[in-house]
Design an enzyme around this catalytic site. Structure first.
Site, PDB file in Angstrom:
ATOM      1  N   HIS A 227      -9.287  17.856  21.990  1.00  0.00           N
ATOM      2  CA  HIS A 227      -9.283  19.009  21.010  1.00  0.00           C
ATOM      3  C   HIS A 227     -10.677  18.896  20.933  1.00  0.00           C
ATOM      4  CE1 HIS A 227      -5.272  18.298  19.676  1.00  0.00           C
ATOM      5  NE2 HIS A 227      -5.556  17.615  20.253  1.00  0.00           N
ATOM      6  N   ASP A 228     -11.697  17.244  20.832  1.00  0.00           N
ATOM      7  CA  ASP A 228     -12.816  17.391  20.827  1.00  0.00           C
ATOM      8  C   ASP A 228     -14.201  18.125  21.153  1.00  0.00           C
ATOM      9  OD1 ASP A 228     -12.302  16.260  17.994  1.00  0.00           O
ATOM     10  OD2 ASP A 228     -12.219  14.250  18.665  1.00  0.00           O
TER      11      ASP A 228
END
Length: 284
Positions: A227-228
């Site tokens: 995600h990040d």
């Protein structure tokens, strides 16, 4: 000239990939990591940030300790936040830069600075409350009708819903939600092509995904969700993600809902191209 970048982070396996991506990208000048509770408690996230930078050969990057919160997600990232591998990373001889996070933002933000907030938004909300303005703020969090802590609430927003409300209403963020990041799967081939130290962090995270069918609809046990790193890629190369403006707010659970605040949301990307970009930057 390289774009100044500060990452507000709670390392965290996917945070580790995001930090490495920024540390190895000449398009940005990584000017600091500010740590927040999240994937694990603040002491662990701060230690992990320091050790990750030491592994990456970036002890020049200051680490500033931010705010603690009510808990973490050790079942996802391991008790230490890095799949049990945190203490295998080298110690950082520079140590902690400080713990006055509002002052750090005040002293270091310029009109060109990008801040990528990839953990709970507690630090960012404190800075906004203190009158700090963020020229460009990219936030990994939330989901449009999608959550991973409840049916509608994503972890970063759920962990401090009040802070998320502050950021949506006053921070003018770009939101990178689960709807996009859950489609960006770093599979086993990807993990075999990147820094093996990073790949070795993923064991606990991969086991978690394999055992949770609601997050594992397409064989995701064969890879991880990063995600990040997806959010940080937009900070490195603006335009990587395709954005659309939505009228949004945050409810008391931390879920994104329809509202009056105009917020840019990342809805799509060219994942094969982004994946190739990440593999190139994350290899050794």
């Amino acid at each position: 000239m390289a774009t100044p970048l500060i990452i507000d982070t709670d390392p965290g396996v996917d945070d580790a990939f995001a930090i490495a991506l920024a540390a190895r990208s000449p398009e940005v000048d990584l000017e600091g990591l500010t740590t927040v509770f999240g994937n694990v408690g603040l002491e662990h996230t701060t230690r992990n940030a320091l050790r990750l930078l030491a592994h990456l050969g970036r002890t020049d990057v200051p680490v500033v300790k931010g705010f603690e919160g009510p808990g973490g997600a050790a079942d996802v990232h391991g008790e230490d936040g890095l799949g049990g591998q945190a203490l295998t990373l080298p110690e950082n001889p520079k140590g902690l830069y400080g713990d006055d996070i509002v002052r750090f933002f005040a002293d270091n933000l310029t009109p060109d600075t990008v801040v990528a907030a990839i953990g709970p938004l507690t630090n960012i909300a404190h800075a906004l409350d203190a009158g700090i303005e963020f020229p460009r703020l990219i936030v990994m969090g939330g989901g449009l009708g999608l959550g991973n802590m409840t049916a509608r609430a994503e972890f970063n927003f759920w962990a401090d819903a009040e802070a998320a409300q502050t950021v949506i209403r006053r921070g003018n963020p770009i939101i990178v939600p689960l709807n996009l990041t859950q489609r960006c799967i770093a599979d086993t081939e990807f993990l075999a092509n990147v820094d093996p130290v990073l790949s070795n962090l993923t064991g606990t995270y991969r086991a978690y995904l394999a055992s949770h069918s609601e997050q594992n609809m397409s064989g995701r046990e064969e890879g991880i969700l990063i995600h990040d790193a997806v959010a940080v890629a937009e900070a490195i190369v603006p335009g990587t993600l395709r954005l659309k403006t939505h009228g949004l707010d945050i409810d008391d659970e931390g879920a994104l809902v329809e509202g009056k605040h105009q917020v840019e949301v990342a809805e799509d990307c060219d994942w094969p191209a982004l994946r190739a970009f990440m593999e190139q930057r994350l290899s050794v």
